[in-house]
Motif scaffolding. Structure first.
Motif, short mmCIF file in Angstrom:
data_model
loop_
_atom_site.label_atom_id
_atom_site.label_comp_id
_atom_site.label_asym_id
_atom_site.label_seq_id
_atom_site.Cartn_x
_atom_site.Cartn_y
_atom_site.Cartn_z
N GLY A 41 0.79 -1.23 0.00
CA GLY A 41 0.00 0.00 0.00
C GLY A 41 0.81 1.28 0.00
N SER A 42 2.13 1.18 -0.11
CA SER A 42 2.97 2.38 -0.07
C SER A 42 3.20 2.98 -1.46
CB SER A 42 4.33 2.04 0.55
OG SER A 42 5.01 1.06 -0.22
N ALA A 43 2.85 2.25 -2.49
CA ALA A 43 3.06 2.75 -3.85
C ALA A 43 2.06 3.86 -4.16
CB ALA A 43 2.90 1.62 -4.86
N SER A 44 2.44 4.75 -5.05
CA SER A 44 1.56 5.84 -5.45
C SER A 44 1.96 6.32 -6.83
CB SER A 44 1.63 6.99 -4.44
OG SER A 44 2.95 7.49 -4.38
N SER A 45 1.06 7.07 -7.43
CA SER A 45 1.33 7.69 -8.72
C SER A 45 0.60 9.02 -8.73
CB SER A 45 0.87 6.79 -9.87
OG SER A 45 -0.51 6.48 -9.75
N SER A 46 0.74 9.77 -9.79
CA SER A 46 0.07 11.07 -9.82
C SER A 46 -0.04 11.57 -11.26
CB SER A 46 0.84 12.10 -8.98
OG SER A 46 2.13 12.31 -9.52
N GLY A 47 -1.10 12.35 -11.49
CA GLY A 47 -1.25 13.04 -12.76
C GLY A 47 -1.29 12.17 -13.99
N LEU A 48 -1.82 10.95 -13.87
CA LEU A 48 -1.85 10.07 -15.04
C LEU A 48 -2.73 10.63 -16.16
CD1 LEU A 48 -2.09 6.49 -13.43
CD2 LEU A 48 -0.06 7.70 -14.29
#
Length: 250
Positions: A41-48
């Motif tokens: 659960g630590s993964a993340s992304s942004s602005g796809l």
């Protein structure tokens, strides 16, 4: 051929490519979720959703030549072709923005993925969402509406810019095409030089940019208005460039 028919033709010409794009986009999102399943659960992304703006920009690049030839062969005036094409950009931008918001909200169920609106205009800070595993995306009506309008305005800007660029290339000879191609590099170099010689001027320019896009005040409506105005300007320039456009042989 009436404007309604022109809009329908343009929408049909874009339908298949939009379907292919979202098929690939959703596949990539699913792949990212699968790859992140081992991150606890630590993964993340942004602005796809910026990929949609890039796609629609490319779509704009391919929206002139073949469509223009087809319209001229059917005795459609340049004016009707231009305004019909401009009008067809609006439902495409709105539709893609709705799909982007839906995908983003579903994606956020499994992984944190703030939109550009979230990061720039929603008071979450540049790193708060990334550093805190407890960050939860705001799904209020206001946030959804603002996110949708911002994405739609960005898409309108992108597709009209692509459309204008391809018209400029179409009107240019071989030498001018080279000039147009290298102009962004030249502008970048000149900007750096001017910034070094006249630092106060660049400060004022940066303040102006921050103001019209609402960066400092986190006013998304400033950005939306700016993108819409740029859309209108690009369409106006496109109209001027196509007033005497001819079908080129070969």
């Amino acid at each position: 051929m009436k404007l309604k028919s022109i809009i329908k033709y343009n929408l049909n010409s874009l339908k298949a490519s939009i379907a292919i794009y979202y098929s690939i986009f959703i596949t990539v999102c699913v792949a990212l979720l699968v790859l992140s399943s081992s991150s606890n659960g630590s993964a993340s992304s942004s602005g796809l959703e910026i990929s949609s703006a890039i796609f629609i920009f490319v779509a704009g690049l391919n929206l002139f030549k073949e469509n223009f030839y087809f319209m001229k062969s059917n005795n459609v005036s340049r004016k009707d072709f231009l305004y019909g094409t401009a009008a067809s950009m609006i439902p495409v931008a709105l539709f893609m923005s709705i799909i982007d918001i839906i995908i983003n909200r579903i994606y956020n169920i499994f992984m944190r993925n703030p939109t550009i609106y979230d990061m720039v205009y929603a008071n979450i800070g540049s790193g708060e969402w990334y550093s805190s595993i407890n960050w939860v995306q705001n799904n209020s009506i206001g946030t959804l509406f603002n996110s949708f309008m911002f994405q739609a305005s960005v898409c309108l800007f992108a597709i009209s810019l692509g459309f204008l660029i391809t018209i400029i290339y179409y009107k240019c000879n071989s030498f001018m095409k080279v000039v147009v191609s290298i102009s962004p590099v030249v502008v970048s170099i000149l900007t750096n030089i001017i910034g070094t010689i006249y630092p106060n001027l660049m400060i004022n320019i940066n303040k102006f940019i921050n103001s019209i896009f609402g960066f400092n005040t986190q006013n998304v409506y400033s950005a939306i208005l700016t993108f819409v105005i740029l859309f209108v300007i690009f369409i106006g320039i496109s109209r001027l460039l196509t007033r005497k456009a001819i079908i080129k042989q070969g």
